[in-house]
Design an enzyme around this catalytic site. Structure first.
Site, PDB file in Angstrom:
ATOM      1  N   ASP A  26      64.518  10.555  47.305  1.00 18.00           N
ATOM      2  CA  ASP A  26      64.438   9.364  47.115  1.00 18.00           C
ATOM      3  C   ASP A  26      64.439   8.829  45.253  1.00 18.00           C
ATOM      4  OD1 ASP A  26      66.402   7.244  48.401  1.00 18.00           O
ATOM      5  OD2 ASP A  26      64.903   6.349  49.176  1.00 18.00           O
ATOM      6  N   SER A  46      76.906   2.691  56.399  1.00 19.74           N
ATOM      7  CA  SER A  46      76.477   3.379  55.737  1.00 19.74           C
ATOM      8  C   SER A  46      78.451   4.177  54.291  1.00 19.74           C
ATOM      9  CB  SER A  46      76.405   4.838  56.562  1.00 19.74           C
ATOM     10  OG  SER A  46      75.746   5.896  55.409  1.00 19.74           O
ATOM     11  N   ALA A  72      61.896   2.378  48.668  1.00 19.31           N
ATOM     12  CA  ALA A  72      62.545   2.854  47.730  1.00 19.31           C
ATOM     13  C   ALA A  72      61.332   2.559  46.459  1.00 19.31           C
ATOM     14  CB  ALA A  72      64.009   2.035  47.041  1.00 19.31           C
ATOM     15  N   LYS A  81      63.374   4.848  59.211  1.00 14.86           N
ATOM     16  CA  LYS A  81      62.719   6.349  58.473  1.00 14.86           C
ATOM     17  C   LYS A  81      61.043   6.359  57.962  1.00 14.86           C
ATOM     18  CE  LYS A  81      65.369   5.352  54.198  1.00 14.86           C
ATOM     19  NZ  LYS A  81      65.450   4.895  52.874  1.00 14.86           N
TER      20      LYS A  81
HETATM   21  P1  NAP Z   1      61.665  -3.195  51.313  1.00 14.28           P
HETATM   22  O1  NAP Z   1      61.033  -2.081  51.282  1.00 14.28           O
HETATM   23  O2  NAP Z   1      62.446  -3.682  52.345  1.00 14.28           O
HETATM   24  O3  NAP Z   1      61.307  -3.519  50.082  1.00 14.28           O
HETATM   25  C1  NAP Z   1      61.723  -4.747  49.270  1.00 14.28           C
HETATM   26  C2  NAP Z   1      60.899  -5.553  48.151  1.00 14.28           C
HETATM   27  O4  NAP Z   1      61.682  -5.999  47.956  1.00 14.28           O
HETATM   28  C3  NAP Z   1      59.622  -5.942  48.369  1.00 14.28           C
HETATM   29  O5  NAP Z   1      58.665  -5.281  47.378  1.00 14.28           O
HETATM   30  C4  NAP Z   1      60.038  -7.542  48.082  1.00 14.28           C
HETATM   31  O6  NAP Z   1      58.695  -8.152  48.587  1.00 14.28           O
HETATM   32  C5  NAP Z   1      60.946  -7.746  47.090  1.00 14.28           C
HETATM   33  N1  NAP Z   1      61.583  -8.574  47.902  1.00 14.28           N
HETATM   34  C6  NAP Z   1      62.567  -8.682  48.431  1.00 14.28           C
HETATM   35  N2  NAP Z   1      63.230 -10.109  48.297  1.00 14.28           N
HETATM   36  C7  NAP Z   1      62.637 -10.572  47.347  1.00 14.28           C
HETATM   37  C8  NAP Z   1      63.197 -11.756  46.478  1.00 14.28           C
HETATM   38  N3  NAP Z   1      63.759 -12.507  47.116  1.00 14.28           N
HETATM   39  N4  NAP Z   1      61.754 -12.138  45.128  1.00 14.28           N
HETATM   40  C9  NAP Z   1      60.870 -10.669  44.851  1.00 14.28           C
HETATM   41  N5  NAP Z   1      61.168 -10.168  45.661  1.00 14.28           N
HETATM   42  C10 NAP Z   1      62.356  -9.375  46.874  1.00 14.28           C
HETATM   43  O7  NAP Z   1      63.381  -2.144  51.041  1.00 14.28           O
HETATM   44  P2  NAP Z   1      63.814  -0.628  50.249  1.00 14.28           P
HETATM   45  O8  NAP Z   1      63.935  -0.331  50.954  1.00 14.28           O
HETATM   46  O9  NAP Z   1      62.844  -0.668  49.021  1.00 14.28           O
HETATM   47  O10 NAP Z   1      65.468  -1.686  49.531  1.00 14.28           O
HETATM   48  C11 NAP Z   1      65.062  -1.666  48.312  1.00 14.28           C
HETATM   49  C12 NAP Z   1      66.328  -1.905  47.176  1.00 14.28           C
HETATM   50  O11 NAP Z   1      66.398  -0.742  46.712  1.00 14.28           O
HETATM   51  C13 NAP Z   1      67.397  -2.334  48.587  1.00 14.28           C
HETATM   52  O12 NAP Z   1      68.541  -3.271  47.924  1.00 14.28           O
HETATM   53  C14 NAP Z   1      67.941  -1.080  48.276  1.00 14.28           C
HETATM   54  O13 NAP Z   1      69.289  -0.840  48.937  1.00 14.28           O
HETATM   55  C15 NAP Z   1      68.124  -0.241  46.978  1.00 14.28           C
HETATM   56  N6  NAP Z   1      67.943   1.030  47.319  1.00 14.28           N
HETATM   57  C16 NAP Z   1      68.661   1.657  46.808  1.00 14.28           C
HETATM   58  C17 NAP Z   1      68.748   3.161  46.928  1.00 14.28           C
HETATM   59  C18 NAP Z   1      69.679   3.750  46.042  1.00 14.28           C
HETATM   60  O14 NAP Z   1      70.070   5.183  46.476  1.00 14.28           O
HETATM   61  N7  NAP Z   1      70.576   3.482  45.071  1.00 14.28           N
HETATM   62  C19 NAP Z   1      67.998   4.010  47.642  1.00 14.28           C
HETATM   63  C20 NAP Z   1      66.704   3.126  48.553  1.00 14.28           C
HETATM   64  C21 NAP Z   1      67.048   1.682  48.501  1.00 14.28           C
HETATM   65  P3  NAP Z   1      57.886  -7.969  49.613  1.00 14.28           P
HETATM   66  O15 NAP Z   1      56.775  -7.150  49.335  1.00 14.28           O
HETATM   67  O16 NAP Z   1      57.575  -9.224  48.557  1.00 14.28           O
HETATM   68  O17 NAP Z   1      57.819  -8.793  49.872  1.00 14.28           O
END
Ligand code: NAP
Length: 292
Positions: free
Chosen positions: A113, A26, A141, A77
């Site tokens: 977020d 983190s 996200a 979460k």
């Molecule tokens: P999550 O709930 O696991 O969702 C992941 C998403 O990515 C899903 O829509 C998934 O599609 C898609 N995905 C994963 N692998 C893929 C691939 N190979 N090809 C196409 N789509 C793919 O994760 P999350 O918590 O939403 O986080 C997503 C990203 O946002 C991460 O990189 C995280 O670090 C970032 N994030 C950033 C912040 C910030 O403050 N900047 C805050 C939160 C999250 P499927 O539904 O088909 O599996």
């Protein structure tokens, strides 16, 4: 000059932190501790590694030890919601909490977020009202960002996801809780996906694709779908300049990386805990140093 994020600990120190499993990666501790130090607050931010089957004990511990606030990260979460006394409207809709306040033993959950993402756009002088927006992804996200964009008066929201059914569920949620006129869901392999990206004013990649240590993986959105007049955002913050953002820059598009959202979602939690305005530039500097 590099920031000293250490805080003196004594009998009056107020504790806040983050729970996750694992949580050692983190970036929140350096960000918040730099802010406490800068403002001269006797607070400290620590990371607690809490296994999923210890959630009830962890929350009891928060009450008992009078920990003033917690951030919540993967995988807690969603599961945390049932242990809280109150949950904000946004967190209820998303069924996801990323920040908790403890006021005299009363625990309230929030999701910062989406607001964090909007603040990062505002900081970049980007506006959402009446814009055609396409987001890629339908995970946690993406849900927060989609709801925030809908609330910010976007004109159209298209949600594209590898698993089309998940995109449809998210579109259903947005339709239920917003007055956005047009919400469309598409699978990534749909014939219309390219056009939905190319015709958007704003493209937001909310997938985990391109995140360290897989930064070289080709982005979900091919460069040929991008246009010079667009704003392209990537929630990934490590690396800051993802392959997608590089491609966007090459076509002349404006870009916003994920560090702004990370700083601002933290700043909103900081403000709820301390009642003081967060020193955003100090938090950003600490984050960027920690990322290096
Ligand atoms: P999550 O709930 O696991 O969702 C992941 C998403 O990515 C899903 O829509 C998934 O599609 C898609 N995905 C994963 N692998 C893929 C691939 N190979 N090809 C196409 N789509 C793919 O994760 P999350 O918590 O939403 O986080 C997503 C990203 O946002 C991460 O990189 C995280 O670090 C970032 N994030 C950033 C912040 C910030 O403050 N900047 C805050 C939160 C999250 P499927 O539904 O088909 O599996």
């Amino acid at each position: 000059m590099s920031l000293d994020t250490r805080v003196p600990i004594n009998g009056q120190t107020q504790i806040v932190g983050v729970i996750g499993w694992p949580v050692g990666h983190s970036l929140s501790p350096p960000m918040h501790n730099a802010a406490f130090k800068y403002l001269g607050l006797n607070w400290a931010y620590v990371a607690f590694a809490v296994p999923p089957d210890m959630m009830a004990q962890a929350i009891q511990g928060m009450r008992g030890l009078q920990i003033r606030g917690l951030n919540v990260t993967i995988p807690h979460k969603g599961a945390i919601v049932e242990y809280l006394d109150e949950v904000s409207e946004t967190a209820q809709i998303l069924d996801t909490v990323n920040a908790i306040t403890n006021v005299d033993g009363h625990l309230t959950g929030y999701n910062t977020d989406g607001q964090g993402f909007l603040r990062s756009l505002e900081e970049a002088d980007e506006e959402i009202p009446d814009k055609q927006v396409t987001i890629i992804g339908a995970g946690g996200a993406a849900r927060a960002v989609a709801l925030a964009l809908a609330g910010a008066d976007a004109a159209r929201l298209t949600i594209i996801n590898r698993t089309a059914e998940r995109a449809m569920r998210l579109a259903g949620l947005i339709k239920q809780y917003s007055v956005l006129p047009t919400v469309t869901a598409l699978g990534l392999d749909a014939a219309e996906a390219g056009e939905a990206v190319s015709t958007a004013d704003v493209v937001v990649d909310c997938t985990a694709v391109g995140m360290y240590p897989h930064a070289d993986v080709p982005p979900v959105v091919p460069a040929k779908w991008l246009r010079r007049q667009q704003l392209v955002c990537d929630l990934t913050y490590n690396p800051r300049e993802t392959v997608l953002l590089q491609a966007a820059r090459q076509v002349g598009a404006r870009t916003v990386d994920g560090t702004g959202m990370l700083v601002h979602q933290g700043a909103i939690a900081f403000e709820r805990w301390t009642g003081q305005e967060a020193p955003v530039s100090i938090m950003r500097q600490a984050l960027l140093e920690a990322l290096e």
